[in-house]
Scaffold this active site. Structure first.
Site, mmCIF file in Angstrom:
data_model
loop_
_atom_site.group_PDB
_atom_site.id
_atom_site.type_symbol
_atom_site.label_atom_id
_atom_site.label_comp_id
_atom_site.label_asym_id
_atom_site.label_seq_id
_atom_site.Cartn_x
_atom_site.Cartn_y
_atom_site.Cartn_z
ATOM 1 N N ASP A 103 -3.348 -9.418 16.075
ATOM 2 C CA ASP A 103 -4.126 -8.503 15.251
ATOM 3 C C ASP A 103 -5.565 -8.469 15.762
ATOM 4 O O ASP A 103 -5.790 -8.577 16.970
ATOM 5 C CB ASP A 103 -4.046 -8.946 13.788
ATOM 6 C CG ASP A 103 -4.045 -7.766 12.827
ATOM 7 O OD1 ASP A 103 -5.068 -7.057 12.780
ATOM 8 O OD2 ASP A 103 -3.040 -7.557 12.133
ATOM 9 N N HIS A 162 -9.030 -6.469 9.593
ATOM 10 C CA HIS A 162 -7.584 -6.248 9.525
ATOM 11 C C HIS A 162 -6.801 -7.535 9.747
ATOM 12 O O HIS A 162 -5.866 -7.859 8.996
ATOM 13 C CB HIS A 162 -7.219 -5.195 10.576
ATOM 14 C CG HIS A 162 -5.860 -4.610 10.448
ATOM 15 N ND1 HIS A 162 -4.741 -5.202 10.981
ATOM 16 C CD2 HIS A 162 -5.420 -3.456 9.869
ATOM 17 C CE1 HIS A 162 -3.673 -4.442 10.746
ATOM 18 N NE2 HIS A 162 -4.064 -3.377 10.079
ATOM 19 N N SER A 171 0.779 -1.997 7.842
ATOM 20 C CA SER A 171 0.136 -3.232 8.312
ATOM 21 C C SER A 171 0.131 -4.285 7.225
ATOM 22 O O SER A 171 0.149 -5.481 7.513
ATOM 23 C CB SER A 171 -1.308 -2.956 8.735
ATOM 24 O OG SER A 171 -1.381 -2.374 9.999
#
Length: 759
Positions: A142, A213, A543
């Protein structure tokens, strides 16, 4: 190895004859492992010498891959790459491509607050006393990690498993000492990204997360419990990941502009070498044939080593055929809603009231209606989307603005309204953009996000009433929302065109308005206009759903360390449910009607039932090889997928749908109205179990299962059955059904999707 030396010499002379005017690009070169000349001790030495001979220089060698892939990534001129493709020692050459991110309530919603009692000190009722306990490590590829987040606290965790081979690397703003017994690995991979930017990378090369994220997904999968977690007072409670006792290893592969193939492959290579149990990929895109998709190739290698790989389906819904990461050895995850919402209300001057969602937490508008405006700009520049510079302050000031969803960020629309003097916003979906999907965003003005059907009514009122007025208010957090779950409109849909006979996505999981850890120096929105920071954030996307499944897979791995990756996948799929909390079929927020198997796959995961599925559909690497061989690839293309140069495809499936998968995708055609599949199930329940079949199918298809009864004398026993599907009538609609094996304890449900091909 004289032939290999001759290859190097002839290739060098051939390449030197080419002019060198073309710009270099990064290429991933897949090699035949057994072709390493005896004069070189390592693959790195051979590849370096190879590049030297190309007059390219060893300095252009970016990565050498050994565990996820045999080969290397290097900066080459297109002609040099083309010459490599003709070499007998080379399996394939791929141009580096860029991928993108698919971007407190979920443990209780999924009923995993106590982790099934699988971990020491949690009231173990599921594992036998003499059953070995398996520490689980989740590797997340990520944007990195924010180690100071409380979700990565290691209080109460035992020492790091001795089998762990990884470590934490340094960065200008990251010390290895920041790692602990929770965050046990931290890396960054940027060589391919730097080359893609022609060396003009301005970001700090570090394992630290500067996007947010990666911190969000990591804490969702395995975050430690954090009390009083919230975003601006919303979603307050104890936040924890799905497997809070699992370890986290962070592999930073994504940067401001995206994630490069070569970097992703390097991270997968490292994760396999380090010894992770689960790889979680909340990214994707650019899917091609399996033999030219590095994630599919790397995931195949991981599967062979017993590593479970889950990946997000993508956020390109609701159109069909938009799905990423659809290889059958990957668990492909779509997104759905929770039983929680953050209500906001739009009251119109005609007394009509509509319910939406919002994370606005300010003082509000009061209780007085004000003017409502739509298309509040000038005729030369449409303003219905509330793009920057399109609203006329003379029209907007002191009013509520109606804005259509699309083009720019939802939060940015609110800032545009605020900057123009508006005091509130009603954000409405269109049928093409969002449908009935509602997303909660932290706006700075009172906002209500409304679905498309209600949006049409509000637009009509704003256009036709002589003095339209509105009031926007917000409510308190609501639980036990009905219906739940609902498939998110943005969630990408199947079929997956590389192998339409395999139903994708596999499952859906929570991916809408998810609270998880966030870097405390970053804005909490996708728009940098809103400079609001917090230690937790609420965001949506596949996600977010992917790490939920990654964490639950880690729990199953801990409970059943002897299960294969396909057995874990099967358990999650065959115990998934397809009815919401109103006992009706799960709906699709894009349409408001029932969702199809190409939207929800096997259904929404049910972790507790997955712990004891009764039967599983098991698969080996050889089974997957037979599947790849059935895809009309050349033998060399198959070898590129499975990394075995001795594969000849002497054994292959008669149809890709013959793979022993826990679901069915039945593709009829003009000259194909009968499809026959066979399956084999393994008993992981009780000895002496008897199962009977139940079939659900649309009226347009006849389904026959033989036998209709399966008897298992012992645990581990396998039984086979066959299914014949006969199309009675052609339809242009994708339809669904199921085949369920059941007894008193278990319901082993396999979804069936029916599709009529045009040719």
């Amino acid at each position: 190895m004289a032939s290999s030396a001759a290859w190097l010499t002839s290739l060098a002379l051939f390449l030197l004859a080419f002019p060198c005017a073309m710009a270099k690009k990064t290429y991933i070169v897949q090699m035949k492992e057994q072709s390493i000349p005896g004069s070189f001790s390592t693959s790195w030495d051979w590849y370096s010498a190879n590049l030297q001979s190309l007059a390219s220089g060893a300095s252009d060698l970016l990565y050498v891959y050994s565990d996820a892939f045999h080969g290397y990534a290097a900066s080459l001129e297109p002609d040099q790459a083309e010459a490599l493709r003709s070499s007998d020692a080379v399996l394939g050459v791929y141009e580096d491509v860029m991928y993108h991110l698919h971007t407190t309530r979920t443990p209780s919603f999924l009923k995993v607050e106590d982790e099934f009692g699988l971990w020491p000190g949690t009231g173990n009722h599921s594992k036998k006393a003499d059953q070995p306990f398996h520490e689980v490590i989740i590797g997340l590829l990520d944007t990195g990690v924010w180690p100071e987040a409380k979700s990565f606290d290691d209080l109460g965790l035992p020492e790091v498993p001795t089998r762990w081979k990884g470590h934490c690397v340094s960065g200008p703003d990251f010390s290895p000492s920041l790692c602990n017994k929770k965050l046990i690995g931290a890396y960054y991979f940027a060589k391919g990204y730097i080359k893609a930017l022609d060396g003009n990378m301005t970001e700090v090369q570090t394992p630290r997360d500067h996007e947010g994220h990666g911190t969000h997904t990591s804490s969702t999968a395995a975050g430690s419990p954090v009390a009083n977690a919230n975003l601006l007072g919303h979603a307050r409670g104890v936040a924890q990941g799905m497997a809070p006792h699992a370890r986290v290893a962070s592999y930073k592969v994504c940067w401001e502009q995206g994630c490069m193939d070569s970097d992703i492959l390097a991270a997968m290579d490292q994760a396999i070498r380090d010894g992770v149990d689960v790889i979680s990929l909340s990214l994707g895109g650019a899917d091609g044939s399996y033999y030219e998709t590095s994630i599919a190739i790397g995931a195949f290698s991981a599967m062979e080593k017993g590593i479970f790989v889950s990946a997000s389906a993508g956020n390109e819904g609701p159109q069909l055929g938009t799905l990423s990461n659809g290889a059958p050895w990957i668990m492909t995850v779509g997104a759905s809603t929770l039983d929680r919402k953050f209500p906001a209300y739009a009251l119109l001057g005609n007394k009509m009231r509509f319910t939406g969602e919002s994370l606005y937490g300010g003082h509000g508008m009061g209780n007085k209606l004000v003017g409502l405006v739509y298309n509040a700009g000038n005729a030369s520049r449409p303003s219905n989307l509330c793009m920057p510079g399109t609203l006329d302050p003379r029209v907007v000031r002191g009013k509520v603005v109606l804005c259509d969803r699309g083009e720019n960020a939802r939060v940015e629309k609110g800032e545009v309204v605020r900057d123009a003097g508006g005091v509130g916003m009603i954000l409405v979906n269109t049928a093409e953009n969002g449908g009935e999907e509602l997303l909660a965003d932290p706006h700075r003005i009172p906002t209500a996000h409304i679905g498309a059907k209600a949006g049409n009514v509000i637009r009509q009122y704003a256009r036709t009433d002589r003095n339209p007025t509105a009031l926007v208010t917000t409510g308190t957090q609501a639980f036990n929302v009905r219906p739940t779950p609902v498939v998110a409109a943005f969630s990408s849909r199947g079929p997956y065109f590389q192998s339409m006979q395999i139903l994708k996505p596999d499952v859906i999981g929570p991916g809408v308005n998810i609270l998880a850890a966030w870097p405390d120096n970053l804005t909490t929105t996708e728009s940098n206009i809103l400079k609001r920071t917090a230690t937790f954030n609420i965001i949506s996307g596949t996600s977010m759903s992917c790490p939920h499944i990654s964490g639950v897979a880690a729990l199953l791995k801990a409970a059943h360390p002897d299960w294969s990756t396909s057995a874990i996948k099967s358990a999650l799929m065959t115990t998934a449910y397809v009815h919401d909390n109103t006992r009706k079929p799960i709906t699709d927020s894009a349409t408001g009607g029932p969702s199809s198997p190409f939207a929800h796959g096997a259904g929404h995961i049910d972790p507790r039932k997955a712990l004891s599925p009764g039967l599983v559909y098991d698969l080996t690497a050889d089974d997957y090889i037979a599947f790849v061989c059935s895809l009309n690839y050349t033998v060399q293309q198959v070898q590129r997928v499975v990394r075995r140069t001795n594969v000849t495809c002497s054994t292959k499936l008669s149809n890709p749908g013959q793979l022993n998968y826990p679901s069915f995708s039945v593709v009829f055609g003009p000259n194909k109205t009968v499809v026959r599949y066979a399956r084999e199930v393994t008993n992981v329940g009780d000895a002496g179990s008897v199962y009977r079949v139940a079939v659900q199918a649309p009226s347009t298809v006849a389904v026959r299962v033989r036998p209709t009864r399966l008897v298992f004398g012992k645990v581990g026993e396998k039984q086979r059955y066959s299914v014949t599907f006969v199309a009675r009538n052609k339809t242009d609609t994708a339809l669904g059904g199921s085949i369920t094996w059941r007894n008193r304890q278990h319901r082993v449900r396999s979804p069936v999707a029916f599709l009529w091909a045009q040719q």
